[in-house]
Write a protein that holds these residues in place. Sequence first.
Motif, PDB file in Angstrom:
ATOM      1  N   ASP A 854       8.859  11.571  21.629  1.00 46.63           N
ATOM      2  CA  ASP A 854       7.884  12.646  22.142  1.00 46.63           C
ATOM      3  C   ASP A 854       6.286  12.579  21.616  1.00 46.63           C
ATOM      4  OD1 ASP A 854      10.102  13.833  23.139  1.00 46.63           O
ATOM      5  OD2 ASP A 854      10.662  15.041  21.016  1.00 46.63           O
ATOM      6  N   GLY A 855       6.309  11.595  20.752  1.00 43.87           N
ATOM      7  CA  GLY A 855       4.546  11.375  20.295  1.00 43.87           C
ATOM      8  C   GLY A 855       4.202  12.687  19.261  1.00 43.87           C
ATOM      9  N   PRO A 856       3.229  12.422  18.778  1.00 44.73           N
ATOM     10  CA  PRO A 856       2.265  11.455  18.932  1.00 44.73           C
ATOM     11  C   PRO A 856       2.435  10.153  18.444  1.00 44.73           C
ATOM     12  CG  PRO A 856       1.245  13.161  17.320  1.00 44.73           C
ATOM     13  CD  PRO A 856       2.774  13.591  17.778  1.00 44.73           C
ATOM     14  N   GLU A 857       1.806   9.060  18.947  1.00 39.51           N
ATOM     15  CA  GLU A 857       2.287   8.002  18.433  1.00 39.51           C
ATOM     16  C   GLU A 857       2.219   7.416  16.868  1.00 39.51           C
ATOM     17  OE1 GLU A 857       0.950   4.868  22.212  1.00 39.51           O
ATOM     18  OE2 GLU A 857      -0.476   5.881  20.904  1.00 39.51           O
ATOM     19  N   LEU A 858       3.096   6.521  16.583  1.00 36.95           N
ATOM     20  CA  LEU A 858       2.843   6.285  14.989  1.00 36.95           C
ATOM     21  C   LEU A 858       2.150   5.267  14.883  1.00 36.95           C
ATOM     22  CD1 LEU A 858       6.909   6.402  14.449  1.00 36.95           C
ATOM     23  CD2 LEU A 858       5.288   8.074  13.500  1.00 36.95           C
ATOM     24  N   VAL A 859       1.016   5.318  14.071  1.00 37.01           N
ATOM     25  CA  VAL A 859      -0.177   4.314  14.072  1.00 37.01           C
ATOM     26  C   VAL A 859       0.126   3.643  12.316  1.00 37.01           C
ATOM     27  CG1 VAL A 859      -2.360   3.619  14.345  1.00 37.01           C
ATOM     28  CG2 VAL A 859      -1.551   5.192  15.967  1.00 37.01           C
ATOM     29  N   GLY A 898       3.322  -3.348   1.139  1.00 37.17           N
ATOM     30  CA  GLY A 898       2.582  -2.318   1.958  1.00 37.17           C
ATOM     31  C   GLY A 898       3.684  -1.210   2.235  1.00 37.17           C
ATOM     32  N   TYR A 899       4.582  -1.226   1.483  1.00 37.74           N
ATOM     33  CA  TYR A 899       5.617  -0.133   2.039  1.00 37.74           C
ATOM     34  C   TYR A 899       6.228   0.275   0.807  1.00 37.74           C
ATOM     35  CZ  TYR A 899       9.915   2.073   3.414  1.00 37.74           C
ATOM     36  OH  TYR A 899      10.949   3.066   3.572  1.00 37.74           O
ATOM     37  N   ASN A 900       6.061   1.800   0.432  1.00 31.17           N
ATOM     38  CA  ASN A 900       6.592   2.264  -0.644  1.00 31.17           C
ATOM     39  C   ASN A 900       7.660   3.240  -0.192  1.00 31.17           C
ATOM     40  OD1 ASN A 900       7.091   4.194  -2.701  1.00 31.17           O
ATOM     41  ND2 ASN A 900       5.135   4.271  -3.494  1.00 31.17           N
ATOM     42  N   ALA A 901       8.959   2.713  -0.572  1.00 28.52           N
ATOM     43  CA  ALA A 901      10.135   3.395   0.167  1.00 28.52           C
ATOM     44  C   ALA A 901      10.213   5.077  -0.305  1.00 28.52           C
ATOM     45  CB  ALA A 901      11.525   2.894  -0.464  1.00 28.52           C
ATOM     46  N   ALA A 902       9.773   5.261  -1.611  1.00 30.78           N
ATOM     47  CA  ALA A 902       9.842   6.618  -1.924  1.00 30.78           C
ATOM     48  C   ALA A 902       8.841   7.630  -1.201  1.00 30.78           C
ATOM     49  CB  ALA A 902       9.316   6.745  -3.440  1.00 30.78           C
ATOM     50  N   LEU A 903       7.653   7.050  -0.840  1.00 37.02           N
ATOM     51  CA  LEU A 903       6.832   7.733   0.033  1.00 37.02           C
ATOM     52  C   LEU A 903       6.983   7.668   1.647  1.00 37.02           C
ATOM     53  CD1 LEU A 903       3.454   6.971  -1.697  1.00 37.02           C
ATOM     54  CD2 LEU A 903       4.703   8.923  -1.749  1.00 37.02           C
ATOM     55  N   GLY A 904       7.344   6.506   2.041  1.00 35.21           N
ATOM     56  CA  GLY A 904       7.803   6.125   3.400  1.00 35.21           C
ATOM     57  C   GLY A 904       6.474   5.375   4.026  1.00 35.21           C
ATOM     58  N   LEU A 905       6.739   5.481   5.442  1.00 35.67           N
ATOM     59  CA  LEU A 905       5.681   4.568   6.181  1.00 35.67           C
ATOM     60  C   LEU A 905       4.034   5.293   5.901  1.00 35.67           C
ATOM     61  CD1 LEU A 905       7.505   4.049   9.525  1.00 35.67           C
ATOM     62  CD2 LEU A 905       6.946   2.359   7.679  1.00 35.67           C
ATOM     63  N   LYS A 906       3.256   4.414   5.778  1.00 32.23           N
ATOM     64  CA  LYS A 906       1.795   4.848   5.702  1.00 32.23           C
ATOM     65  C   LYS A 906       1.400   4.867   7.162  1.00 32.23           C
ATOM     66  CE  LYS A 906      -2.346   4.838   3.071  1.00 32.23           C
ATOM     67  NZ  LYS A 906      -3.162   4.158   2.082  1.00 32.23           N
ATOM     68  N   LEU A 907       0.722   5.983   7.627  1.00 30.46           N
ATOM     69  CA  LEU A 907       0.478   6.208   9.199  1.00 30.46           C
ATOM     70  C   LEU A 907      -0.776   6.819   8.940  1.00 30.46           C
ATOM     71  CD1 LEU A 907       3.740   7.764  10.454  1.00 30.46           C
ATOM     72  CD2 LEU A 907       2.984   5.568  10.522  1.00 30.46           C
ATOM     73  N   LEU A 908      -1.732   6.652  10.088  1.00 29.29           N
ATOM     74  CA  LEU A 908      -2.938   7.155  10.363  1.00 29.29           C
ATOM     75  C   LEU A 908      -2.534   8.406  11.087  1.00 29.29           C
ATOM     76  CD1 LEU A 908      -5.225   4.217  11.458  1.00 29.29           C
ATOM     77  CD2 LEU A 908      -5.137   5.545   9.280  1.00 29.29           C
ATOM     78  N   LYS A 909      -3.302   9.495  10.568  1.00 31.10           N
ATOM     79  CA  LYS A 909      -2.952  10.828  11.422  1.00 31.10           C
ATOM     80  C   LYS A 909      -3.504  10.893  12.687  1.00 31.10           C
ATOM     81  CE  LYS A 909      -3.223  13.933   7.113  1.00 31.10           C
ATOM     82  NZ  LYS A 909      -3.860  14.693   6.302  1.00 31.10           N
ATOM     83  N   ALA A 910      -2.675  11.522  13.550  1.00 31.96           N
ATOM     84  CA  ALA A 910      -3.006  11.605  14.898  1.00 31.96           C
ATOM     85  C   ALA A 910      -4.484  12.289  14.951  1.00 31.96           C
ATOM     86  CB  ALA A 910      -1.834  12.441  15.931  1.00 31.96           C
ATOM     87  N   SER A 911      -4.527  13.307  14.356  1.00 34.14           N
ATOM     88  CA  SER A 911      -5.825  14.095  14.408  1.00 34.14           C
ATOM     89  C   SER A 911      -7.048  13.371  14.339  1.00 34.14           C
ATOM     90  CB  SER A 911      -5.756  15.485  13.356  1.00 34.14           C
ATOM     91  OG  SER A 911      -5.524  14.860  12.155  1.00 34.14           O
ATOM     92  N   VAL A 912      -6.785  12.457  13.287  1.00 32.06           N
ATOM     93  CA  VAL A 912      -8.051  11.511  13.005  1.00 32.06           C
ATOM     94  C   VAL A 912      -8.283  10.570  14.131  1.00 32.06           C
ATOM     95  CG1 VAL A 912      -9.020   9.658  11.583  1.00 32.06           C
ATOM     96  CG2 VAL A 912      -7.543  11.436  10.545  1.00 32.06           C
ATOM     97  N   LEU A 913      -7.292  10.162  14.727  1.00 29.98           N
ATOM     98  CA  LEU A 913      -7.269   9.044  15.761  1.00 29.98           C
ATOM     99  C   LEU A 913      -7.982   9.822  17.038  1.00 29.98           C
ATOM    100  CD1 LEU A 913      -4.023   7.316  15.260  1.00 29.98           C
ATOM    101  CD2 LEU A 913      -6.458   6.496  14.691  1.00 29.98           C
ATOM    102  N   ASP A 914      -7.593  11.112  17.170  1.00 29.63           N
ATOM    103  CA  ASP A 914      -7.932  11.897  18.492  1.00 29.63           C
ATOM    104  C   ASP A 914      -9.401  12.360  18.134  1.00 29.63           C
ATOM    105  OD1 ASP A 914      -5.428  11.829  19.698  1.00 29.63           O
ATOM    106  OD2 ASP A 914      -4.684  13.741  18.870  1.00 29.63           O
ATOM    107  N   ALA A 915      -9.896  12.504  16.912  1.00 29.04           N
ATOM    108  CA  ALA A 915     -11.173  12.986  16.771  1.00 29.04           C
ATOM    109  C   ALA A 915     -12.360  12.024  17.131  1.00 29.04           C
ATOM    110  CB  ALA A 915     -11.477  13.437  15.364  1.00 29.04           C
ATOM    111  N   LYS A 916     -11.799  10.771  17.315  1.00 27.61           N
ATOM    112  CA  LYS A 916     -12.839   9.771  17.173  1.00 27.61           C
ATOM    113  C   LYS A 916     -13.446   9.418  18.699  1.00 27.61           C
ATOM    114  CE  LYS A 916     -11.640   6.905  13.412  1.00 27.61           C
ATOM    115  NZ  LYS A 916     -11.555   5.785  12.863  1.00 27.61           N
TER     116      LYS A 916
END
Length: 916
Positions: A854-859, A898-916
Amino acid sequence: MSTTMIETARVDAFFTVAEARSDRWRTLVKAVNTWQASASDHLPDREADRAAVAASLSELRQWEDFFAYPGEALLRRLDERIASGDSIDAARVIHQISMALSSHSYRENVGEWEAGDDSQSMLREVVKGLGQEGTPHKPYFEVLIVSPSGPSARAQAAQELRKLRRQQDRFVYESVVVGSFEDAVLGTILNGSIQAVVIYDSIPFASVHNSPILRQFLIDYLSPEVIKKAPQDYGLTLAHALKAIRPELDIYLLSDRDVEKLAGDAAASCIRRIFYQVEEPLEIHLSILDGVADRFETPYFDNLQKYAQRPIGTFHALPVARGKSIFKSNWIRDMGSFYGVNLFLAESSATTGGLDSLLEPTGNIKVAQDKAARAFGADRVFFVTNGTSTSNKMVEQALLRPGDIVLVDRNCHKSHHYGAVLSGALPLYIEAFPLTKYSMYGAVPLRSIKKALLDLKKEGKLDRARMLVLTNCTFDGHIYNVERVMEECLAIKPDLIFLWDEAWFGFARFSPFYRRRTAMGAAASLEKKFKDPAYRSAYQTQSIAFGKDLDASDESLVDMRLLANPEKVRIRVYQTNSTHKSMSALRQGSMVLVKDEDYESVEEQFHEAVFTHASTSPNLQIIASLDIARRQMELEGYELVNRSIQLALDIRREVNSHPLISKYFRVLGADDMIPAPFRNSGFVDYFTAGNNWAKSLSALREDEFALDVTRLTLVCGSAGFDGTQFKNMLAADYDIQLNKTSRNSVLLQTNINNTRSDVANLIKVLADISRDIEKRLAHGTETEREAFAARVKGLMENVPDLPNFSFFHKHFREISASITGEGDIRTAFFCAYGEEDCEHIKLASPEIDKRLKDGPELVSANFVIPYPPGFPIMVPGQVITVDTIDFMRKLDVKEIHGYNAALGLKLLKASVLDAK
Ligand SMILES: Cc1ncc(COP(=O)(O)O)c(C=O)c1O
């Protein structure tokens, strides 16, 4: 010579010369032992046994013509002993020669050249000058003399040179005298000890030997027009032919023609010196020694050794320099005894005292680099002491500007991805073909590269496409058709710069077969090609049909063989190689090779890039080792590389034909590693029934990809081991270390360090492991056998699909609808520096599936690089798709950068991307 002879030549015959020679001598030893036993017991078979020895010797003699030792005198003595029925003396001489050959003692020891009787005056002459016991080691080499005169005059010529030996000579050499063009080629191929060739003009062409390998080699290297030349031209033609095989050789031409004119001829530039016949034998002798000395000299290492002997007081940093803090220490003295005093005496943080500066070389580092440029066929070379990871970043920073587009294999080493981040260039990822079955990627098809360039052209962005970066050969051994790739890309973009990451392939320069597929070999060949009138006229024909700038529709150009505009092209080729990976350099020793006709235009920025990345405290021992590695390759690279190829072929043959080992293990051939459409020649693999030398050579010449045989993918999944498990087992239980792993395979590599004993050990270990499996299965329960079968099936068949690069998020694209996929990885990378702009989601979380749907896209906020396979399955700014998540979830490796299993995938927040 008939084609059938060519076809029956054993495919690995070229590489097995040394092995075949020692095997032939061993056969002779066996035969003479049998004869000696039957003769001493007066058995009836003794005459037949004598004849067998004579036959074995005559089989071997034709090859021995190309080697100085044992030489004509010893061989003649042997003939006489056999003819006279003296089995005892024949056995003694044969044993002596065979031992001397296998230990190379004839290079040092006078006695080996003697047959042990009183009539040795000539042989004593032969050995004059060889190292005597207790005297310093004098390197030994052989000189090929190509002379039209008869055998006795030829022997005389060799003798003349011997007489010129002086005690003060730094090296000692023996001559091998041959009488024709073809025999000279054969001698150069067969005898790796040859360092110099003296050619008398007016030599005849045809060999007295019948060698199908030679025939093929000539066909491969010499055009028919060349072969038809008048005899008096053969000298020069031969010089060119020999240089094409072994560019490092010094060639001297003796002519009675107009030598002054000849010397000024551009075609004679490959000749080190031209003499007017034999008027100056001493000059010839001194020139030969001088030529070898030029390759032997290691200006930086030589000076470092001198420096280490000087009593220098240091009042600068680096307390380990001179070693006093170590050798006088109560607690770390073992460091000194382990490494030895020279390491510390040869340390300094100064660039004075003749040590030169790596960052701004003007003295012996510069000379060492120039020698390396000569050796590797480049215009200039830069030594790098922080590995090819740094060399790549230097080249990329030097040549790429923010906003440039760099076409790059997504599967390349991570230094290139970081190179794009640092330079601000936009990577346009092009995909290599996948080898899903073995969880690895191959190389990038030329079609995909051309398509990417033509798409850029369609969008008006071709001028920004500045560089193409490819890995040659790939980790798993895929070698590009480098010349063709560059030629066709230049047809679309005549000033495109090429960076060939030859981290693993530096040694290839010293194989006449691989050289054409190296960056420098192909650049040299293109340089010649673009000047060739035949090429120019073929280009004219193409431009009449398709326009000067190829304005036909893209579709047709992608599949067409394109010729570059010789008037417009610029040859701009860079190569990086981890000298430490394939030559005798210390770890991190790397080189950048440059052949760029516009280098002056980037020289300043190149220096800036060196200053950015090079340490201001480069390790002196690494610099020295680069100098030494160059010396070794120029003097014995040809022989050593041949041997490593031969050993790899031995492993391939033994593993795949061993009745027990091949039940559980298999080394993948070219047919497994390279899909058929990329093997246009029809080549299947080296050991496939029906393959022959001619087919193997034509594959190396024509096919889109070839397999580097020294990189051996050994499938271990069929023995129930995953790659990591098998690698660990070999290291822990058998002291065998290997290269990398995949889900169901490991990668073995042979190099100039390996021996036949190493191969024997490996084969024995694989046989032992196979026997254990066999025993376990035979004695185990049915359930255990089923579990084994299920494990094998899981490893071999349940392989995850490899995810392609998806696309950059629209915020990192200039025009999101663009058909070309380049993205601003640098901005994406630095976005992740704001912790508040990032989020983590666990891989197994349903939130991931929901976002995918359903999004927002995982980046992705960063690079995610699992080992194996070792390429980034996510890069900063990349939109993560179902494929990538599926792959990650199936991945059963522990090491994921680049991947910490305890934390999960590190993603850029959709709000940040939208704000640009
Ligand atoms: C293709 C490729 N390029 C570059 C490098 C980096 O080389 P180095 O280890 O010398 O820094 C590697 C290392 O494995 C590599 O595989």
